[in-house]
Motif scaffolding. Structure first.
Motif, PDB file in Angstrom:
ATOM      1  N   THR A  85      33.483 -50.379   8.081  1.00 21.70           N
ATOM      2  CA  THR A  85      33.666 -51.770   7.675  1.00 21.70           C
ATOM      3  C   THR A  85      32.645 -52.146   6.612  1.00 21.70           C
ATOM      4  OG1 THR A  85      32.208 -52.572   9.418  1.00 21.70           O
ATOM      5  CG2 THR A  85      34.543 -52.418   9.941  1.00 21.70           C
ATOM      6  N   GLN A  86      32.794 -53.332   6.082  1.00 21.06           N
ATOM      7  CA  GLN A  86      31.877 -53.825   5.061  1.00 21.06           C
ATOM      8  C   GLN A  86      30.484 -54.018   5.647  1.00 21.06           C
ATOM      9  OE1 GLN A  86      33.453 -57.405   3.392  1.00 21.06           O
ATOM     10  NE2 GLN A  86      35.455 -56.518   3.014  1.00 21.06           N
ATOM     11  N   PRO A  87      29.449 -53.821   4.837  1.00 21.71           N
ATOM     12  CA  PRO A  87      28.069 -53.986   5.336  1.00 21.71           C
ATOM     13  C   PRO A  87      27.800 -55.365   5.934  1.00 21.71           C
ATOM     14  CG  PRO A  87      28.053 -52.910   3.215  1.00 21.71           C
ATOM     15  CD  PRO A  87      29.476 -53.329   3.472  1.00 21.71           C
ATOM     16  N   ARG A  88      28.369 -56.404   5.365  1.00 25.13           N
ATOM     17  CA  ARG A  88      28.156 -57.755   5.912  1.00 25.13           C
ATOM     18  C   ARG A  88      28.796 -57.903   7.285  1.00 25.13           C
ATOM     19  NH1 ARG A  88      28.008 -62.553   1.600  1.00 25.13           N
ATOM     20  NH2 ARG A  88      26.386 -61.682   0.291  1.00 25.13           N
ATOM     21  N   HIS A  89      29.920 -57.256   7.504  1.00 23.81           N
ATOM     22  CA  HIS A  89      30.576 -57.326   8.802  1.00 23.81           C
ATOM     23  C   HIS A  89      29.753 -56.570   9.844  1.00 23.81           C
ATOM     24  CE1 HIS A  89      34.810 -58.470   7.180  1.00 23.81           C
ATOM     25  NE2 HIS A  89      33.836 -59.132   6.577  1.00 23.81           N
ATOM     26  N   LYS A  90      29.151 -55.452   9.443  1.00 17.99           N
ATOM     27  CA  LYS A  90      28.268 -54.726  10.359  1.00 17.99           C
ATOM     28  C   LYS A  90      27.092 -55.598  10.770  1.00 17.99           C
ATOM     29  CE  LYS A  90      29.287 -50.152   8.557  1.00 17.99           C
ATOM     30  NZ  LYS A  90      28.802 -48.956   7.904  1.00 17.99           N
ATOM     31  N   LEU A  91      26.557 -56.362   9.818  1.00 12.67           N
ATOM     32  CA  LEU A  91      25.432 -57.249  10.118  1.00 12.67           C
ATOM     33  C   LEU A  91      25.850 -58.388  11.043  1.00 12.67           C
ATOM     34  CD1 LEU A  91      23.647 -57.432   6.653  1.00 12.67           C
ATOM     35  CD2 LEU A  91      22.887 -56.233   8.705  1.00 12.67           C
ATOM     36  N   CYS A  92      27.080 -58.868  10.916  1.00 13.08           N
ATOM     37  CA  CYS A  92      27.575 -59.906  11.823  1.00 13.08           C
ATOM     38  C   CYS A  92      27.666 -59.378  13.252  1.00 13.08           C
ATOM     39  CB  CYS A  92      28.937 -60.416  11.375  1.00 13.08           C
ATOM     40  SG  CYS A  92      28.869 -61.587  10.036  1.00 13.08           S
ATOM     41  N   VAL A  93      28.168 -58.154  13.392  1.00 16.29           N
ATOM     42  CA  VAL A  93      28.270 -57.549  14.726  1.00 16.29           C
ATOM     43  C   VAL A  93      26.871 -57.365  15.310  1.00 16.29           C
ATOM     44  CG1 VAL A  93      28.937 -55.465  15.979  1.00 16.29           C
ATOM     45  CG2 VAL A  93      30.479 -56.431  14.292  1.00 16.29           C
ATOM     46  N   LYS A  94      25.937 -56.909  14.493  1.00 16.36           N
ATOM     47  CA  LYS A  94      24.552 -56.737  14.949  1.00 16.36           C
ATOM     48  C   LYS A  94      23.928 -58.088  15.299  1.00 16.36           C
ATOM     49  CE  LYS A  94      20.262 -54.480  13.621  1.00 16.36           C
ATOM     50  NZ  LYS A  94      19.575 -53.732  12.573  1.00 16.36           N
ATOM     51  N   GLY A  95      24.242 -59.111  14.514  1.00 18.68           N
ATOM     52  CA  GLY A  95      23.733 -60.451  14.780  1.00 18.68           C
ATOM     53  C   GLY A  95      24.259 -61.034  16.077  1.00 18.68           C
ATOM     54  N   LEU A  96      25.451 -60.629  16.463  1.00 21.33           N
ATOM     55  CA  LEU A  96      26.004 -61.062  17.749  1.00 21.33           C
ATOM     56  C   LEU A  96      25.395 -60.292  18.914  1.00 21.33           C
ATOM     57  CD1 LEU A  96      29.766 -61.377  16.754  1.00 21.33           C
ATOM     58  CD2 LEU A  96      28.233 -63.244  17.353  1.00 21.33           C
ATOM     59  N   GLY A  97      24.607 -59.264  18.610  1.00 25.53           N
ATOM     60  CA  GLY A  97      23.953 -58.491  19.660  1.00 25.53           C
ATOM     61  C   GLY A  97      24.815 -57.397  20.236  1.00 25.53           C
ATOM     62  N   LEU A  98      25.832 -56.984  19.508  1.00 18.90           N
ATOM     63  CA  LEU A  98      26.749 -55.948  19.986  1.00 18.90           C
ATOM     64  C   LEU A  98      26.448 -54.635  19.278  1.00 18.90           C
ATOM     65  CD1 LEU A  98      29.958 -58.122  19.841  1.00 18.90           C
ATOM     66  CD2 LEU A  98      28.714 -57.479  21.897  1.00 18.90           C
ATOM     67  N   SER A  99      26.435 -53.537  20.048  1.00 24.03           N
ATOM     68  CA  SER A  99      26.163 -52.239  19.437  1.00 24.03           C
ATOM     69  C   SER A  99      27.110 -51.149  19.922  1.00 24.03           C
ATOM     70  CB  SER A  99      24.717 -51.819  19.713  1.00 24.03           C
ATOM     71  OG  SER A  99      24.479 -51.745  21.097  1.00 24.03           O
ATOM     72  N   LYS A 100      27.683 -51.292  21.092  1.00 25.54           N
ATOM     73  CA  LYS A 100      28.570 -50.265  21.638  1.00 25.54           C
ATOM     74  C   LYS A 100      29.942 -50.847  21.930  1.00 25.54           C
ATOM     75  CE  LYS A 100      24.865 -47.800  23.981  1.00 25.54           C
ATOM     76  NZ  LYS A 100      24.368 -47.324  25.265  1.00 25.54           N
ATOM     77  N   ILE A 101      30.964 -50.022  21.786  1.00 27.07           N
ATOM     78  CA  ILE A 101      32.324 -50.450  22.100  1.00 27.07           C
ATOM     79  C   ILE A 101      32.409 -50.739  23.600  1.00 27.07           C
ATOM     80  CG2 ILE A 101      34.739 -49.739  22.171  1.00 27.07           C
ATOM     81  CD1 ILE A 101      34.188 -48.099  19.667  1.00 27.07           C
ATOM     82  N   GLY A 102      33.017 -51.873  23.929  1.00 22.64           N
ATOM     83  CA  GLY A 102      33.145 -52.276  25.317  1.00 22.64           C
ATOM     84  C   GLY A 102      32.003 -53.145  25.801  1.00 22.64           C
ATOM     85  N   GLN A 103      30.978 -53.315  24.984  1.00 22.31           N
ATOM     86  CA  GLN A 103      29.830 -54.130  25.362  1.00 22.31           C
ATOM     87  C   GLN A 103      30.199 -55.608  25.298  1.00 22.31           C
ATOM     88  OE1 GLN A 103      26.454 -53.608  22.825  1.00 22.31           O
ATOM     89  NE2 GLN A 103      25.065 -54.651  24.216  1.00 22.31           N
ATOM     90  N   VAL A 104      29.749 -56.368  26.294  1.00 18.31           N
ATOM     91  CA  VAL A 104      30.022 -57.801  26.368  1.00 18.31           C
ATOM     92  C   VAL A 104      28.696 -58.540  26.333  1.00 18.31           C
ATOM     93  CG1 VAL A 104      31.012 -59.648  27.765  1.00 18.31           C
ATOM     94  CG2 VAL A 104      32.105 -57.408  27.714  1.00 18.31           C
ATOM     95  N   ARG A 105      28.612 -59.573  25.498  1.00 14.18           N
ATOM     96  CA  ARG A 105      27.414 -60.407  25.405  1.00 14.18           C
ATOM     97  C   ARG A 105      27.795 -61.852  25.688  1.00 14.18           C
ATOM     98  NH1 ARG A 105      22.200 -59.052  23.239  1.00 14.18           N
ATOM     99  NH2 ARG A 105      22.180 -61.298  23.340  1.00 14.18           N
ATOM    100  N   GLU A 106      26.900 -62.571  26.344  1.00 11.93           N
ATOM    101  CA  GLU A 106      27.091 -63.991  26.584  1.00 11.93           C
ATOM    102  C   GLU A 106      26.188 -64.740  25.622  1.00 11.93           C
ATOM    103  OE1 GLU A 106      26.708 -67.192  30.198  1.00 11.93           O
ATOM    104  OE2 GLU A 106      27.118 -65.104  30.668  1.00 11.93           O
ATOM    105  N   LEU A 107      26.783 -65.543  24.747  1.00 19.81           N
ATOM    106  CA  LEU A 107      26.061 -66.243  23.692  1.00 19.81           C
ATOM    107  C   LEU A 107      26.310 -67.741  23.793  1.00 19.81           C
ATOM    108  CD1 LEU A 107      27.288 -63.871  20.871  1.00 19.81           C
ATOM    109  CD2 LEU A 107      25.029 -63.815  21.903  1.00 19.81           C
TER     110      LEU A 107
END
Length: 61
Positions: A17-39
């Protein structure tokens, strides 16, 4: 007053994916497929979710 929470799950890999989209995923605190975060449900978090909506899904609100 309690702040609203939102649960977000990563269901697709951000590898090709685009570098900015990778940063959005990282900003949400997600790193692994199937991972769930409460924000906190804020406009900034909603914007990141909308930008990468093809990789994440809202599990619970």
């Amino acid at each position: 007053m309690a702040k609203k929470k939102i649960q977000v799950e990563l269901f697709r890999s951000p590898i090709a994916t685009q570098p900015r989209h990778k940063l959005c995923v990282k900003g949400l605190g997600l790193s692994k497929i199937g991972q769930v975060r409460e924000l906190e449900d804020t406009p900034a978090v909603r914007g990141m979710i909308n930008k990468v909506s093809y990789m994440v899904r809202v599990v619970g609100e």
